[in-house]
Design a protein around this motif. Structure first.
Motif, short mmCIF file in Angstrom:
data_model
loop_
_atom_site.label_atom_id
_atom_site.label_comp_id
_atom_site.label_asym_id
_atom_site.label_seq_id
_atom_site.Cartn_x
_atom_site.Cartn_y
_atom_site.Cartn_z
N ASP A 84 -2.36 -5.96 8.04
CA ASP A 84 -3.67 -6.13 7.06
C ASP A 84 -4.69 -5.38 7.83
OD1 ASP A 84 -2.41 -7.42 5.19
OD2 ASP A 84 -3.11 -9.18 5.53
N TYR A 85 -5.11 -5.57 8.93
CA TYR A 85 -6.14 -5.07 9.78
C TYR A 85 -6.03 -3.48 9.51
CZ TYR A 85 -8.93 -3.49 13.83
OH TYR A 85 -9.97 -2.85 14.36
N ILE A 86 -4.84 -2.86 9.86
CA ILE A 86 -4.76 -1.56 9.74
C ILE A 86 -4.69 -1.16 8.46
CG2 ILE A 86 -2.77 0.39 10.20
CD1 ILE A 86 -4.21 -0.73 12.95
N MET A 87 -4.42 -1.51 7.42
CA MET A 87 -4.29 -1.30 6.21
C MET A 87 -6.14 -1.17 5.87
SD MET A 87 -1.65 -0.24 4.91
CE MET A 87 -0.82 0.23 6.38
N HIS A 88 -6.64 -2.08 6.21
CA HIS A 88 -8.18 -2.23 5.99
C HIS A 88 -8.86 -1.06 6.54
CE1 HIS A 88 -12.22 -3.78 5.51
NE2 HIS A 88 -12.35 -3.47 6.97
N ALA B 103 -7.45 1.99 7.34
CA ALA B 103 -7.13 3.01 6.21
C ALA B 103 -8.04 3.14 5.14
CB ALA B 103 -5.71 2.97 6.17
N ILE B 104 -8.20 2.01 4.23
CA ILE B 104 -8.76 1.87 3.09
C ILE B 104 -10.13 2.46 3.22
CG2 ILE B 104 -9.76 0.43 1.22
CD1 ILE B 104 -7.02 -1.14 1.82
N THR B 105 -10.77 1.85 4.52
CA THR B 105 -12.29 2.15 4.68
C THR B 105 -12.16 3.61 5.02
OG1 THR B 105 -12.32 -0.16 5.80
CG2 THR B 105 -14.32 1.44 6.19
N ILE C 171 -1.44 -8.04 -9.04
CA ILE C 171 -0.78 -7.10 -9.73
C ILE C 171 0.54 -6.89 -9.47
CG2 ILE C 171 -1.75 -5.15 -7.95
CD1 ILE C 171 -2.15 -3.27 -10.40
N THR C 172 1.28 -6.69 -10.55
CA THR C 172 2.84 -6.61 -9.95
C THR C 172 3.02 -5.09 -10.38
OG1 THR C 172 3.36 -8.46 -11.27
CG2 THR C 172 5.12 -7.09 -10.83
N LEU C 173 3.80 -4.42 -9.13
CA LEU C 173 4.10 -3.05 -9.08
C LEU C 173 5.32 -2.94 -8.49
CD1 LEU C 173 0.94 -1.61 -6.91
CD2 LEU C 173 1.40 -1.08 -9.25
N PHE C 174 6.40 -2.31 -9.28
CA PHE C 174 7.65 -2.23 -9.27
C PHE C 174 8.40 -3.28 -9.07
CE2 PHE C 174 5.54 1.66 -7.34
CZ PHE C 174 5.82 2.55 -8.15
N GLY C 175 7.98 -4.46 -9.72
CA GLY C 175 8.70 -5.80 -9.83
C GLY C 175 8.09 -6.55 -8.61
N HIS C 176 7.26 -5.99 -7.78
CA HIS C 176 6.63 -7.04 -6.69
C HIS C 176 5.52 -7.39 -6.93
CE1 HIS C 176 5.22 -8.15 -2.74
NE2 HIS C 176 6.29 -8.16 -2.41
N ALA C 177 4.80 -8.85 -6.99
CA ALA C 177 3.76 -9.08 -7.43
C ALA C 177 3.10 -9.58 -6.09
CB ALA C 177 3.92 -10.85 -7.93
N PHE C 178 1.76 -8.67 -6.21
CA PHE C 178 0.80 -8.59 -5.36
C PHE C 178 -0.45 -9.64 -5.59
CE2 PHE C 178 2.98 -4.63 -4.92
CZ PHE C 178 3.22 -4.57 -3.68
N THR C 179 -0.99 -10.12 -4.56
CA THR C 179 -1.95 -11.22 -4.71
C THR C 179 -3.43 -10.48 -4.78
OG1 THR C 179 -2.49 -11.76 -2.41
CG2 THR C 179 -0.94 -13.10 -4.06
N ARG C 180 -4.50 -11.00 -5.06
CA ARG C 180 -5.83 -10.41 -5.02
C ARG C 180 -6.19 -9.85 -3.50
NH1 ARG C 180 -10.24 -14.70 -4.38
NH2 ARG C 180 -11.63 -13.10 -5.13
N THR C 181 -5.35 -10.65 -2.30
CA THR C 181 -5.97 -10.25 -1.13
C THR C 181 -4.80 -9.44 -0.34
OG1 THR C 181 -4.91 -12.08 -0.47
CG2 THR C 181 -7.24 -12.58 -0.65
N LYS D 289 -3.07 -5.95 0.83
CA LYS D 289 -3.84 -4.74 1.12
C LYS D 289 -3.27 -3.34 0.17
CE LYS D 289 -6.93 -6.64 3.82
NZ LYS D 289 -8.23 -6.40 3.42
N LEU D 290 -1.84 -3.65 -0.33
CA LEU D 290 -1.15 -2.21 -0.83
C LEU D 290 -1.87 -1.87 -1.92
CD1 LEU D 290 1.70 -1.02 0.12
CD2 LEU D 290 1.79 -1.36 -2.27
N PRO D 291 -2.28 -2.85 -2.80
CA PRO D 291 -2.80 -2.06 -4.29
C PRO D 291 -4.12 -1.57 -3.90
CG PRO D 291 -1.93 -4.22 -4.59
CD PRO D 291 -1.84 -4.12 -3.08
#
Lengths: 399, 253
Positions: A31-35, A37-39, A206-216, A218-220
């Motif tokens: 999560d930290y590394i994704m954060h 990258a997003i920043t 959000i659900t992407l490719f059949g996988h449900a992601f929560t609001r927290t 990092k992938l979406p």
């Protein structure tokens, strides 16, 4: 493969790398590394669009972070104050649109909700769960923020038409500071230093490719920011290749000479402001929704300095170099946070990393004014030019 | 036929009256020398003609279109192009890109290939085609002057103002500039040539305009202008009439 195609291939490889990275990386600090990258993508949009404005067009604006703030605050205010309701509250300002009421919540600043409630909260407590209100869509807020950034860019672009060099820099710096001060002062509407909370980018998951992601998750947001970066880079690449790119560079080199050759310098100066400020505003709006809060501190001059430094270290006259510079520096700055001990003395890297960053900037300006990445790109794209010139001259002399 | 009508141009900078009711006309492909001492108002006149500054009064018509209130880019598109006294190439753009700017600004519907082809022909004529992919900043001062002239060929204006095209240029490149002037003029374009190099002016020009502190003190064929007492007094000097043609060095001082 020709040597001058290397940068394009490297670019494709980089895009592929960042597209696959979230699926390949699986360490505990995911999560930290994704954060980071997003920043990094967020700063890459700011640095690359600023590179088009300053590096290509020669308009050294220090108001870019202000335009970022315009985008962020526009969507923040939009999502904070506007709601849709099937029933009228009869206490808020509201407009019937079709079968829904557009509710305009009354501003109450930072007053504790236990003391003063906004009109919508009052209505909700009266309704006691019998009426469902609908918040404004985040994507609409981001679009509005982008448009508002463009409007501000147009106004500032028109105001600075006659200003050049240091005067332009000071004017735009003044704009960013006035904006920040206004936001800080208008506590009733903007909640001042307390900042405004925003719904997350994917507030309901959000659900992407059949996988449900929560609001927290990092992938979406990672891919949302990544695609926004790619969109901005795509637009910048198209502009740089078109006559727009040629004309703004002519504008940078000599505004009067460009005008004497038929270039409508006013139009292109304003256009470059509008386009790049819209990108900054879009990045700001998306980042604000990702972080979930926007405060005036996000508009500090220090933030602008960071964007400028990223672009300069990457190479201000090439938007791709500026974008790569931003991502690399964001990662390096974060990686340097780890403090360590030398002979019992703790070196606090949370502070020293900024010193190292400053020294890197100074060294770049002193020894490699085109940045650290741009010379690499030029080596591949223009390395053959000198040889060709000599060969052509020799051929011309012998014929 | 090209017609430039300048009527009663006045320009003041504060208390300084730089142009005092300057009037003249150009009909057809004339090759006119504009001379005068430093501070005579030559550059101001040029800047007014190309729209960079506006006159306090007076008018400029190009082919019956009033151009004195137009911005420079519209004046360029209307058919008046210029070079600058101090070369102003786009230094961090390649030689070819420099030539693309006016061609694309005119937007005459030519494809990039057509423009590139014309640009290469222009560069070949100017003998700098081997430098096409170099940044302009890599060119010598003389080559940059040629590049500036090349940009004008791409703009293809009806009236060309050349501001000191020979200053600091190697004799071999001067020959290229001479050929350039002959080509442009031969193609039916009018040229206003500003220079302190009297040899070149008297060799090339068939009409001279002489400015002196804002006044147009002479307008005529070179032989008449050379004998004009006001011109000798203001610019050419007393010995000029006697030396007759050896004025270049003196006039530059």
């Amino acid at each position: 493969m020709k040597k001058h195609h290397t940068p394009q291939l490297a670019g494709v490889a980089l895009i592929a790398f960042f597209a696959l990275f979230p699926f390949i990386y699986s360490a505990g600090d995911y999560d930290y590394i994704m954060h980071i990258a997003i920043t990094g993508f967020f700063y890459a949009i700011l640095a690359s669009s600023w590179s088009m404005l300053a590096g290509y067009a020669g308009q050294f604006s220090f108001g870019h972070i202000g335009f970022m703030g315009v985008g962020a605050y526009t969507t923040a205010l939009f999502c904070h104050y506007l709601y849709l309701s099937p029933e009228p509250t009869n206490i808020c300002t509201e407009f019937l649109i079709g079968e829904q009421y557009l509710i305009l919540v009354n501003p109450i600043g930072v007053t504790s909700s236990t003391l003063t409630q906004d009109c919508l909260r009052q209505a909700l407590s009266i309704w006691d769960g019998s009426v469902q209100i609908t918040p404004m869509p985040v994507w609409l807020g981001i679009i509005l923020g982008t448009i508002m950034g463009g409007i501000f860019g147009l106004l500032i672009g028109l105001l600075v038409l006659r200003l050049r060099a240091a005067y332009l820099a000071l004017f735009t710096l003044g704009f960013a500071e006035i904006l920040r001060a206004t936001i800080s002062a208008e506590i009733l509407i903007t909640r001042g230093q307390a900042g405004i909370e925003l719904p997350h980018l994917f507030d309901n998951g959000i659900t992407l490719f059949g996988h449900a992601f929560t609001r927290t998750d990092k992938l979406p947001p990672y891919f949302a920011m990544f695609f926004l970066l790619l969109l901005c880079l795509g637009i910048l690449a198209w502009l740089a290749k078109s006559k727009f790119g040629l004309f703004v560079r002519a504008l940078r080199e000599d505004q009067d000479a460009a005008a004497a050759l038929g270039v409508n310098t006013t139009r292109y100066k304003v256009l470059v402001f509008v386009i790049t400020t819209m990108m900054a505003a879009a990045a700001g709006a998306m980042q604000a929704h990702y972080v979930g809060i926007i405060t005036p501190n996000n508009l500090f001059l220090l933030q602008m300095s960071l964007v400028v430094a990223m672009a300069v270290i990457g190479g201000v006259e090439n938007f791709v170099a500026a974008a790569i510079g931003a991502i690399v520096i964001e990662f390096v700055l974060e990686m340097l946070r780890n403090s360590f001990d030398i002979g019992g003395i703790t070196v606090d890297m949370t502070i020293w990393r900024l010193v190292i960053f400053g020294i890197l900037l100074m060294l770049t300006l002193r020894f490699s004014r085109n940045g650290l990445i741009l010379p690499l790109i030029e080596h591949f794209t223009r390395g053959h030019v000198a040889k060709e010139t000599v060969a052509k001259r020799a051929a011309g002399a012998s014929s | 036929m090209t017609n430039l009508a300048v009527k009663g141009l006045n320009k003041r900078f504060g208390g300084l009256h730089v142009l005092k009711g300057v009037s003249f006309e150009i009909d057809g492909p004339e090759l006119i020398g504009l001379i005068g001492p430093n501070g005579a108002g030559k550059t101001t006149l040029t800047n007014i003609l190309d729209g960079a500054i506006k006159p306090n009064s007076g008018t400029v018509y190009l082919n019956k279109q009033r151009i004195d209130q137009l911005p420079p880019y519209e004046v360029a598109r209307a058919g008046l192009g210029r070079t600058f006294q101090v070369t102003r190439s786009f230094r961090r753009m390649t030689v070819l890109e420099n030539l693309f700017v006016p061609a694309l600004a005119l937007n005459r519907g030519h494809s990039r290939e057509e423009i590139a082809q014309k640009a290469l022909e222009v560069l070949e004529f100017l003998t700098i085609d081997h430098l096409r992919n170099e940044y302009a900043q890599a060119l010598s001062g003389g080559q940059q002057k040629l590049l500036e002239l090349g940009r004008l060929l791409m703009l293809d204006p009806e009236i060309v103002i050349l501001d000191e095209p020979f200053a600091g240029v190697h004799p071999r490149l001067m020959e290229v500039i001479y050929r350039y002037i002959e080509r442009v003029n031969g193609a039916g374009k009018a040229i206003i040539l500003i220079s302190h190099q009297m040899d070149s002016i008297f060799t090339l020009c068939r009409r001279l305009l002489v400015l002196n502190y804002g006044d147009l003190i002479a307008d005529g064929i070179p032989d008449d202008v050379k004998r004009d007492p006001a011109v000798i007094e203001a610019y050419l000097g007393a010995d000029e009439e006697e030396s007759n043609g050896e004025q270049g060095g003196r006039a530059q001082s």
